[in-house]
Design a protein around this motif. Structure first.
Motif, PDB file in Angstrom:
ATOM      1  N   THR A 134      27.747  33.669 -85.436  1.00 22.82           N
ATOM      2  CA  THR A 134      28.251  33.237 -86.740  1.00 22.82           C
ATOM      3  C   THR A 134      28.810  31.824 -86.664  1.00 22.82           C
ATOM      4  O   THR A 134      28.494  30.964 -87.501  1.00 22.82           O
ATOM      5  CB  THR A 134      29.338  34.199 -87.240  1.00 22.82           C
ATOM      6  N   LEU A 135      29.649  31.563 -85.665  1.00 25.72           N
ATOM      7  CA  LEU A 135      30.279  30.253 -85.507  1.00 25.72           C
ATOM      8  C   LEU A 135      29.251  29.144 -85.307  1.00 25.72           C
ATOM      9  O   LEU A 135      29.273  28.117 -86.009  1.00 25.72           O
ATOM     10  CB  LEU A 135      31.232  30.274 -84.316  1.00 25.72           C
ATOM     11  N   THR A 136      28.365  29.340 -84.345  1.00 22.18           N
ATOM     12  CA  THR A 136      27.433  28.262 -84.015  1.00 22.18           C
ATOM     13  C   THR A 136      26.442  28.001 -85.137  1.00 22.18           C
ATOM     14  O   THR A 136      26.125  26.841 -85.431  1.00 22.18           O
ATOM     15  CB  THR A 136      26.669  28.569 -82.716  1.00 22.18           C
ATOM     16  N   MET A 137      25.942  29.049 -85.791  1.00 17.10           N
ATOM     17  CA  MET A 137      24.980  28.810 -86.860  1.00 17.10           C
ATOM     18  C   MET A 137      25.656  28.198 -88.078  1.00 17.10           C
ATOM     19  O   MET A 137      25.072  27.337 -88.759  1.00 17.10           O
ATOM     20  CB  MET A 137      24.260  30.104 -87.238  1.00 17.10           C
ATOM     21  N   ALA A 138      26.875  28.611 -88.380  1.00 16.31           N
ATOM     22  CA  ALA A 138      27.600  27.998 -89.497  1.00 16.31           C
ATOM     23  C   ALA A 138      27.803  26.508 -89.247  1.00 16.31           C
ATOM     24  O   ALA A 138      27.581  25.679 -90.149  1.00 16.31           O
ATOM     25  CB  ALA A 138      28.946  28.694 -89.701  1.00 16.31           C
ATOM     26  N   MET A 139      28.202  26.137 -88.042  1.00 10.62           N
ATOM     27  CA  MET A 139      28.384  24.723 -87.743  1.00 10.62           C
ATOM     28  C   MET A 139      27.051  23.984 -87.731  1.00 10.62           C
ATOM     29  O   MET A 139      26.965  22.830 -88.169  1.00 10.62           O
ATOM     30  CB  MET A 139      29.111  24.553 -86.409  1.00 10.62           C
ATOM     31  N   GLY A 140      25.998  24.637 -87.244  1.00 13.90           N
ATOM     32  CA  GLY A 140      24.692  24.000 -87.231  1.00 13.90           C
ATOM     33  C   GLY A 140      24.160  23.731 -88.624  1.00 13.90           C
ATOM     34  O   GLY A 140      23.668  22.637 -88.925  1.00 13.90           O
ATOM     35  N   VAL A 141      24.262  24.723 -89.511  1.00 14.50           N
ATOM     36  CA  VAL A 141      23.792  24.549 -90.886  1.00 14.50           C
ATOM     37  C   VAL A 141      24.690  23.554 -91.626  1.00 14.50           C
ATOM     38  O   VAL A 141      24.206  22.718 -92.399  1.00 14.50           O
ATOM     39  CB  VAL A 141      23.754  25.901 -91.625  1.00 14.50           C
ATOM     40  N   GLY A 188      21.849  21.059 -84.034  1.00 12.51           N
ATOM     41  CA  GLY A 188      22.880  22.077 -84.151  1.00 12.51           C
ATOM     42  C   GLY A 188      22.308  23.468 -84.364  1.00 12.51           C
ATOM     43  O   GLY A 188      22.788  24.452 -83.781  1.00 12.51           O
ATOM     44  N   ILE A 189      21.291  23.568 -85.198  1.00 13.53           N
ATOM     45  CA  ILE A 189      20.652  24.864 -85.428  1.00 13.53           C
ATOM     46  C   ILE A 189      19.990  25.369 -84.144  1.00 13.53           C
ATOM     47  O   ILE A 189      20.025  26.571 -83.841  1.00 13.53           O
ATOM     48  CB  ILE A 189      19.633  24.758 -86.570  1.00 13.53           C
ATOM     49  N   ALA A 190      19.401  24.448 -83.373  1.00 12.78           N
ATOM     50  CA  ALA A 190      18.800  24.839 -82.088  1.00 12.78           C
ATOM     51  C   ALA A 190      19.867  25.399 -81.147  1.00 12.78           C
ATOM     52  O   ALA A 190      19.633  26.396 -80.445  1.00 12.78           O
ATOM     53  CB  ALA A 190      18.108  23.635 -81.452  1.00 12.78           C
ATOM     54  N   ILE A 191      21.056  24.791 -81.138  1.00 10.77           N
ATOM     55  CA  ILE A 191      22.157  25.310 -80.315  1.00 10.77           C
ATOM     56  C   ILE A 191      22.547  26.703 -80.787  1.00 10.77           C
ATOM     57  O   ILE A 191      22.818  27.602 -79.980  1.00 10.77           O
ATOM     58  CB  ILE A 191      23.365  24.352 -80.380  1.00 10.77           C
ATOM     59  N   GLY A 192      22.580  26.912 -82.107  1.00 11.94           N
ATOM     60  CA  GLY A 192      22.896  28.240 -82.643  1.00 11.94           C
ATOM     61  C   GLY A 192      21.897  29.288 -82.201  1.00 11.94           C
ATOM     62  O   GLY A 192      22.275  30.416 -81.840  1.00 11.94           O
ATOM     63  N   LEU A 193      20.613  28.940 -82.212  1.00 11.33           N
ATOM     64  CA  LEU A 193      19.576  29.885 -81.772  1.00 11.33           C
ATOM     65  C   LEU A 193      19.737  30.208 -80.288  1.00 11.33           C
ATOM     66  O   LEU A 193      19.590  31.370 -79.872  1.00 11.33           O
ATOM     67  CB  LEU A 193      18.191  29.298 -82.045  1.00 11.33           C
ATOM     68  N   LEU A 194      20.049  29.197 -79.489  1.00 10.91           N
ATOM     69  CA  LEU A 194      20.279  29.428 -78.056  1.00 10.91           C
ATOM     70  C   LEU A 194      21.487  30.334 -77.831  1.00 10.91           C
ATOM     71  O   LEU A 194      21.480  31.185 -76.941  1.00 10.91           O
ATOM     72  CB  LEU A 194      20.478  28.095 -77.341  1.00 10.91           C
ATOM     73  N   ARG A 214      23.769  35.645 -76.123  1.00  7.95           N
ATOM     74  CA  ARG A 214      24.608  36.826 -76.337  1.00  7.95           C
ATOM     75  C   ARG A 214      23.846  38.116 -76.030  1.00  7.95           C
ATOM     76  O   ARG A 214      24.414  39.076 -75.500  1.00  7.95           O
ATOM     77  CB  ARG A 214      25.127  36.861 -77.780  1.00  7.95           C
ATOM     78  N   VAL A 215      22.569  38.130 -76.360  1.00  9.77           N
ATOM     79  CA  VAL A 215      21.753  39.304 -76.035  1.00  9.77           C
ATOM     80  C   VAL A 215      21.463  39.325 -74.539  1.00  9.77           C
ATOM     81  O   VAL A 215      21.510  40.379 -73.889  1.00  9.77           O
ATOM     82  CB  VAL A 215      20.442  39.308 -76.850  1.00  9.77           C
ATOM     83  N   THR A 270      20.122  42.423 -83.606  1.00 12.34           N
ATOM     84  CA  THR A 270      20.505  42.443 -85.020  1.00 12.34           C
ATOM     85  C   THR A 270      21.956  41.985 -85.230  1.00 12.34           C
ATOM     86  O   THR A 270      22.298  41.527 -86.322  1.00 12.34           O
ATOM     87  CB  THR A 270      20.310  43.846 -85.619  1.00 12.34           C
ATOM     88  N   ASP A 271      22.807  42.101 -84.213  1.00 15.10           N
ATOM     89  CA  ASP A 271      24.146  41.521 -84.301  1.00 15.10           C
ATOM     90  C   ASP A 271      24.051  40.010 -84.466  1.00 15.10           C
ATOM     91  O   ASP A 271      24.785  39.393 -85.242  1.00 15.10           O
ATOM     92  CB  ASP A 271      24.957  41.814 -83.033  1.00 15.10           C
ATOM     93  N   VAL A 272      23.139  39.424 -83.700  1.00 14.96           N
ATOM     94  CA  VAL A 272      22.937  37.975 -83.728  1.00 14.96           C
ATOM     95  C   VAL A 272      22.321  37.543 -85.055  1.00 14.96           C
ATOM     96  O   VAL A 272      22.763  36.567 -85.676  1.00 14.96           O
ATOM     97  CB  VAL A 272      22.038  37.564 -82.546  1.00 14.96           C
ATOM     98  N   ILE A 273      21.306  38.277 -85.504  1.00 12.54           N
ATOM     99  CA  ILE A 273      20.662  37.939 -86.778  1.00 12.54           C
ATOM    100  C   ILE A 273      21.669  38.040 -87.924  1.00 12.54           C
ATOM    101  O   ILE A 273      21.704  37.199 -88.827  1.00 12.54           O
ATOM    102  CB  ILE A 273      19.458  38.864 -87.025  1.00 12.54           C
ATOM    103  N   GLY A 274      22.511  39.067 -87.875  1.00 14.43           N
ATOM    104  CA  GLY A 274      23.555  39.201 -88.884  1.00 14.43           C
ATOM    105  C   GLY A 274      24.519  38.032 -88.860  1.00 14.43           C
ATOM    106  O   GLY A 274      24.957  37.540 -89.910  1.00 14.43           O
ATOM    107  N   GLY A 275      24.860  37.553 -87.649  1.00  8.38           N
ATOM    108  CA  GLY A 275      25.729  36.388 -87.522  1.00  8.38           C
ATOM    109  C   GLY A 275      25.088  35.136 -88.083  1.00  8.38           C
ATOM    110  O   GLY A 275      25.741  34.333 -88.769  1.00  8.38           O
ATOM    111  N   PHE A 276      23.788  34.959 -87.806  1.00 10.97           N
ATOM    112  CA  PHE A 276      23.064  33.815 -88.367  1.00 10.97           C
ATOM    113  C   PHE A 276      23.103  33.851 -89.898  1.00 10.97           C
ATOM    114  O   PHE A 276      23.344  32.833 -90.549  1.00 10.97           O
ATOM    115  CB  PHE A 276      21.621  33.827 -87.902  1.00 10.97           C
ATOM    116  N   ALA A 277      22.848  35.025 -90.457  1.00 10.80           N
ATOM    117  CA  ALA A 277      22.814  35.162 -91.915  1.00 10.80           C
ATOM    118  C   ALA A 277      24.189  34.920 -92.522  1.00 10.80           C
ATOM    119  O   ALA A 277      24.321  34.238 -93.548  1.00 10.80           O
ATOM    120  CB  ALA A 277      22.295  36.552 -92.295  1.00 10.80           C
ATOM    121  N   LEU A 278      25.235  35.461 -91.890  1.00  9.62           N
ATOM    122  CA  LEU A 278      26.585  35.304 -92.419  1.00  9.62           C
ATOM    123  C   LEU A 278      27.020  33.845 -92.382  1.00  9.62           C
ATOM    124  O   LEU A 278      27.549  33.307 -93.367  1.00  9.62           O
ATOM    125  CB  LEU A 278      27.559  36.166 -91.614  1.00  9.62           C
TER     126      LEU A 278
END
Length: 233
Positions: free
Chosen positions: A123-130, A143-149, A154-155, A163-171
């Motif tokens: 959630t943190l990394t994707m929010a900052m990346g977007v 930044g988005i690439a860092i979020g994906l990494l 985490r997995v 799906t925890d990660v995908i949910g974090g990306f979406a949130l």
């Protein structure tokens, strides 16, 4: 709702074992490195990327410097808001960490006793990346690439389901984009006021950058030559 992903022919669990299985075959030193990268390293890299973008925006200057810096400020603020939003989500879903329900995982970091859905790190990394992408596309893509990494890490570490990660990306993405108009309406005037300040204006625009108000000499603003001639007359 603790049983979001149980076992058996569940793609979420299958992908968890596939990605985490890489950790079992990797050298010990590599897993230790992934532990640091996934827990702290990528978050630090994201913060440094935002600072780098801020320095670039200041040097370039221009009429949109204040709005660009306001967008950069929004990136970490949005990440913080997204994590706060995640608190009731975790309490409602109550999904245990994957190593609680599934055996044979290579868990690289201990002490994770809270719930799993959704991932705070993702959630943190994707929010900052977007948020960074809203301010600057080039830096935002990095930044988005860092979020994906981060999500992969985490997995890999065995502490989250995919799906925890995908949910974090979406949130994280939703908070940034949905609240961005309101945030920019509030932050841009503040950035413009800071830009006009003789003391802290450097936070928005570097001295001597494009669009500056005259030349800066010995810490004071010097008027353009045309104005000096008018004063001399």
């Amino acid at each position: 709702m603790a049983g979001l992903a149980e076992s058996g022919s569940n793609p979420d669990v299958d992908l968890l074992y596939d990605i985490n299985g890489i950790a079992k075959d990797a050298p010990h030193w590599f897993d230790r490195g992934m532990e640091f990268v996934g827990e702290w390293g990528l978050l630090l890299a994201m913060v440094l990327l935002i600072l780098w973008c801020w320095l670039s925006v200041r040097r370039r200057g221009g009429d949109e410097a204040a709005s660009s810096v306001a967008a950069l400020v929004w990136a970490p603020l949005a990440a913080g808001i997204a994590v706060l939003v995640n608190v009731p989500i975790r309490g409602f879903v109550e999904r245990p960490r994957p190593f609680v329900d599934h055996e044979g995982l290579e868990v690289l970091i201990g002490g994770k006793t809270d719930y799993s859905f959704v991932s705070d790190h993702a959630t943190l990394t994707m929010a900052m990346g977007v948020g960074l992408f809203v301010a600057n596309r080039k830096f935002g893509l990095a930044g988005i690439a860092i979020g994906l990494l981060e999500g992969f890490a985490r997995v890999y570490m065995g502490v989250h389901y995919p799906t925890d990660v995908i949910g974090g990306f979406a949130l994280g993405t939703a908070v940034v984009l949905l609240l961005s108009p309101l945030a920019m309406a509030l932050l841009t005037p503040v950035a413009q006021a800071v830009e006009r300040s003789s003391r802290v204006g450097w936070l928005i625009r570097a001295r001597g950058s494009a669009g500056g108000q005259g030349e800066v000499v010995a810490g004071t603003a010097r008027a353009p030559e045309s104005e000096e001639r008018d004063l001399a007359a």
